[in-house]
Design a protein around this motif. Sequence first.
Motif, mmCIF file in Angstrom:
data_model
loop_
_atom_site.group_PDB
_atom_site.id
_atom_site.type_symbol
_atom_site.label_atom_id
_atom_site.label_comp_id
_atom_site.label_asym_id
_atom_site.label_seq_id
_atom_site.Cartn_x
_atom_site.Cartn_y
_atom_site.Cartn_z
ATOM 1 N N TYR A 178 1.167 -0.985 -0.042
ATOM 2 C CA TYR A 178 -0.228 0.242 0.485
ATOM 3 C C TYR A 178 1.213 1.248 -0.242
ATOM 4 N N TYR A 179 1.959 1.160 0.725
ATOM 5 C CA TYR A 179 2.628 2.427 0.973
ATOM 6 C C TYR A 179 3.345 2.957 -0.258
ATOM 7 N N LEU A 180 3.928 1.527 -1.549
ATOM 8 C CA LEU A 180 4.391 1.974 -2.512
ATOM 9 C C LEU A 180 3.236 2.634 -3.874
ATOM 10 N N LYS A 181 2.353 1.862 -3.564
ATOM 11 C CA LYS A 181 0.953 2.614 -4.509
ATOM 12 C C LYS A 181 0.444 3.734 -4.429
ATOM 13 N N ASN A 182 0.571 4.105 -2.756
ATOM 14 C CA ASN A 182 0.648 5.561 -2.750
ATOM 15 C C ASN A 182 1.633 6.525 -2.892
ATOM 16 N N ARG A 183 3.299 6.088 -2.543
ATOM 17 C CA ARG A 183 4.346 7.104 -3.289
ATOM 18 C C ARG A 183 4.329 7.274 -4.954
ATOM 19 N N ILE A 184 3.949 6.269 -6.156
ATOM 20 C CA ILE A 184 3.836 5.800 -6.840
ATOM 21 C C ILE A 184 2.737 6.942 -7.268
ATOM 22 N N ARG A 185 1.267 7.031 -6.775
ATOM 23 C CA ARG A 185 0.283 7.756 -7.550
ATOM 24 C C ARG A 185 0.270 8.778 -6.608
ATOM 25 N N GLY A 186 0.650 9.253 -5.749
ATOM 26 C CA GLY A 186 0.179 10.423 -4.770
ATOM 27 C C GLY A 186 0.694 12.071 -5.106
ATOM 28 N N GLY A 187 1.402 12.123 -6.175
ATOM 29 C CA GLY A 187 1.475 13.608 -6.826
ATOM 30 C C GLY A 187 3.163 13.215 -6.267
ATOM 31 N N HIS A 188 4.015 12.957 -5.626
ATOM 32 C CA HIS A 188 5.009 13.721 -6.385
ATOM 33 C C HIS A 188 5.975 12.019 -6.503
ATOM 34 N N GLY A 189 5.123 11.010 -8.159
ATOM 35 C CA GLY A 189 5.826 9.785 -7.589
ATOM 36 C C GLY A 189 5.809 10.139 -9.552
ATOM 37 N N HIS A 190 4.319 9.456 -10.293
ATOM 38 C CA HIS A 190 4.511 9.587 -11.402
ATOM 39 C C HIS A 190 2.898 9.151 -12.768
ATOM 40 N N LEU A 191 3.332 9.793 -13.231
ATOM 41 C CA LEU A 191 2.252 10.332 -14.507
ATOM 42 C C LEU A 191 1.383 8.625 -14.713
ATOM 43 N N SER A 192 -0.065 8.772 -14.429
ATOM 44 C CA SER A 192 -0.474 7.490 -14.604
ATOM 45 C C SER A 192 -0.281 7.585 -16.657
ATOM 46 N N ASN A 193 -1.458 6.857 -16.551
ATOM 47 C CA ASN A 193 -1.897 6.582 -18.023
ATOM 48 C C ASN A 193 -2.447 7.704 -18.448
ATOM 49 N N ARG A 194 -4.186 8.205 -17.675
ATOM 50 C CA ARG A 194 -4.999 8.565 -17.630
ATOM 51 C C ARG A 194 -4.597 10.165 -18.050
#
Length: 260
Positions: A178-194
Amino acid sequence: MSIQYTSLNSGSNGNCYYVGNDQEAVLIDAGISCRETEKRMARLGLSMCKVKAIFVSHEHSDHIRGVAVLARKHQIPVYITPATLQNCYLRTEAIEAIPFLADEPVQIGDLTITAFSKWHDAADPHSFVVACQEYKIGVFTDIGRACQNLMRHFSECHVAFLEANYCEHLLETGRYPYYLKNRIRGGHGHLSNREALALFAACKPDHMSHLLLSHLSKENNCPNLVRELFLAQAENTQIVVASRYEETPVFTLQMQEAVA
């Protein structure tokens, strides 16, 4: 005159992007080994002698793994901010490390490289635009969100390497903690496809010839999925998915000769 560009590798296992004209070239990041960089450039018919600078976006290992050996062996100066240098633990002996500042262009022959700040969980992260004459190629990866700076620069580019890191559904249902998912999508990680697609749809200029979708997650994305998403809105822009396993072909942007 022409300008050439390729992804030598793109992903969490290493990132390295080549942009050059007929006389000189730069690498944006060097996250694969020196040997692998040399092999891939040789396969593409690109000369290491043309590479006049390495620009480092931030200190994460998939962006700096090959910097030290490459810079020492080929006597290539490394443009890196002081905060990034302090946090990346590079062996800097026999390396020429040159600081740069956001929004202050650096001239490498006929290439003009401009950095700008981005949202990412690093000490002092930057994206880059490489310009030759009026033509611009942007390298936009490792981005937590699409800020106004990114939108403006993207809208001016003839070519862009744009992060499309993850599918939101695959990330949510995948095996990452869960912590890694939040890191990726939390605004300082990475851009999603969308998020990447929304940027492309809103800001793509009519003159954008190529979009190279970059830094795809091995676990949380699918090249065919992201390609189909972007093809639906591509119009006259060619969509290429940059691989995490091999180099892309060399693409060439033919620049118009100045009229005397």
